[in-house]
Design a protein around this motif. Structure first.
Motif: not given
Length: 540
Positions: A320, A322, A331, A334-335, A394, A397, A401
């Motif tokens: 989880w 960055r 984050e 965001k995943i 992700h 991005r 991930n």
């Protein structure tokens, strides 16, 4: 002879009265409990008192205070606090000890003797971990049926823990206990429109990995598939609505790509993420969360991401972050997690199966198609051709991930992986994840409890069963045997099972926000199921 008959009749009458009383109390929770609102979470109801207790570390473990019961009404305790705190020499710890007490359970004492095996210990421990709570007490929410707790600091019916506990209950023929715990979840789905992390008021904003469909599948082995799937279809549909809430919003609003637990992917597919409906520190870990968010520009987002990671069950893990070594870079929202979406695939397949039993072909086809679309999306977004492994995606991005974790085995567990992918995953497990005591959660050693060197019973089970379903029986057996040997080694020295294990050093695990817990529900459950399989295979 007449006196003996009279005693037997009296005893039988007492048993009938007791059963009638139990049934009445259970029915009361079902009817009154569904209508009666639960209390507010302690951080909301106690406010300044709660903040002071957690900030001053009256208890080393933040969960201790949120689980305590006020000796008077909450309003009266708060008024007393506001008045007494102004007095010279006010002692906060003393005030708390006079105004709160832990929930008391009549738990039988049990200590294994020198001849007790680990397998016998597990069977004997179910009665120690069993609870019955049919009235709200502090933050603890009443449930109509008995349940098995994980143990240690965890005195509740935890969601994903329960599935792995049920594996052991099933191994010991305790099917009534399995059914009762599932009926508790049916009750919570009716009352809260979700299955919370556990039956605590401070857990009502988040769930846990959705293993309910797997519970249905397990119980169907004993009660029959048609009967079981039909009984729990309304509950599975309620569970599905909770996780898919917002999908119509995403379909009609091009500017909105994520809402609550749903995410619209670049090709229009709707997948799921972990989330939480609150943006404050977790009440049971307030100190830790405030410290984590201390330097963040958007503290509320950090709190949501911490809570979302707690919903994942992997609290906490490099998957989880960055920066894999810094929890402050969390984050989670965001995943798109590969394991969550595989479990949602399981749920869609189970709902389709239920509709097939009801001969509702159109509805069965609808969920079959939903499952097929999800499987295709998991292949598209979560398979990494470079690492030859399934990974999380992700969404910011718009790329994988780049974290290798045991979540990548879930596509095998769900039957989504191709044979070629399964072969690659098996090789990666063998070379990178397998250690002396089983498989590690990740390849990153950073002090978090869901990272190297820790191994966890649920992930051993998923890995073993996932590999076995694709024919990698030798590797699956190797992982099983190493894990069981580790459980047994620690049991021989400590005379207990624990929450997690260090699979590298073959020792009790560590890391995380709290001390290593004894018990332990899911370790017991997975151990019992795997041990029975091992003995059957080896003819012991």
């Amino acid at each position: 002879m007449p006196s003996m008959r009279k005693r037997l009749l009296t005893k039988k009458s007492e048993e009938i009265i007791k059963k009638s009383s139990d049934s009445l109390k259970t029915a009361t929770v079902h009817t009154v409990g569904l209508l009666k609102p639960v209390a507010k979470s302690p951080d909301e109801s106690l406010r300044d008192l709660f903040d002071a207790v957690q900030a001053e570390r009256v208890y080393a473990d933040g969960k201790t205070f949120v689980d305590m019961v006020p000796c008077d009404s909450v309003a009266a305790v708060v008024r007393r606090y506001m008045k007494e705190r102004k007095k010279p020499g006010f002692d906060l710890a003393e005030f708390v000890s006079h105004n709160f007490q832990p929930v008391k359970h009549n738990v039988p004492q049990y200590e294994p003797d020198e001849t007790t095996t680990a397998r016998q210990y597990v069977s004997n421990l179910w009665r120690v971990l069993e609870r019955r709570n049919r009235r709200n007490r502090g933050s603890l929410i009443a449930l109509p049926y008995k349940y098995i707790t994980p143990g240690g600091r965890f005195e509740e019916q935890f969601y994903w823990d329960s599935y792995f506990i049920m594996l052991g209950l099933a191994a010991d023929g305790r099917w009534r206990a399995v059914h009762d715990m599932m009926r508790n979840y049916t009750y919570m789905l009716r009352k809260f429109n979700m299955i919370p992390t556990a039956n605590r008021t401070y857990f009502l904003s988040r769930s846990q990995p959705p293993f309910f469909a797997r519970m249905v599948q397990l119980l169907a082995q004993q009660r029959g598939a048609r009967r079981t799937y039909i009984e729990f279809l309304p509950s599975m549909l309620a569970e599905y609505r909770f996780w898919m809430d917002g999908r119509r919003r995403l379909a009609t609003r091009p500017d909105c790509t994520a809402y609550r637990r749903v995410v619209r992917m670049s090709h229009g597919e709707i997948l799921n993420r972990f989330y939480d409906d609150q943006s404050t520190p977790r009440p049971e870990s307030q100190r830790e969360d405030i410290e984590t968010a201390e330097v963040a520009d958007q503290k509320e987002q950090v709190y949501i991401d911490l809570r979302a990671a707690a919903e994942s069950g992997w609290d906490f893990s490099s998957r989880w972050f960055r920066d894999t070594r810094d929890i402050k870079t969390i984050e989670t929202t965001k995943i798109v997690p590969v394991d969550l979406n595989c479990l949602m695939y399981d749920l869609e397949c189970a709902i389709a199966e239920s509709y097939r039993f009801l001969k509702q072909k159109r509805l069965a086809r609808r969920f079959e198609q939903a499952a097929a679309h999800r499987a295709k999306a998991i292949q598209r977004y979560c398979w990494n051709e470079s690492s030859h492994f399934f990974e999380d995606f992700h969404t910011v991005r718009q790329t994988l991930n780049d974290r290798l974790t045991l979540a990548g085995v879930f596509p095998l567990y769900a039957g989504i992986a191709t044979p070629e992918q399964a072969a690659a995953v098996a090789e990666r497990i063998r070379t990178d994840f397998l250690h002396a005591g089983g498989v590690a959660a990740t390849l990153v050693d950073n002090g978090q409890q869901w990272d190297l060197p820790n191994g966890w019973a649920p992930l051993q089970w998923v890995t073993i069963k996932g590999l076995g379903s694709y024919g990698y029986d030798e590797l699956a057996a190797e992982i099983r045997d190493r894990w069981l040997a580790l459980n047994e080694s620690v049991f021989m020295s400590e005379r207990k099972m624990v929450e997690k294990y260090d699979v590298v050093a073959a020792a009790p695990g560590g890391g995380g926000e709290y001390e290593l817990q004894d018990g332990f529900g899911w370790t017991n459950g997975v151990y019992a199921a795997l041990k029975d399989e091992q003995e059957k295979e080896y003819g012991a």
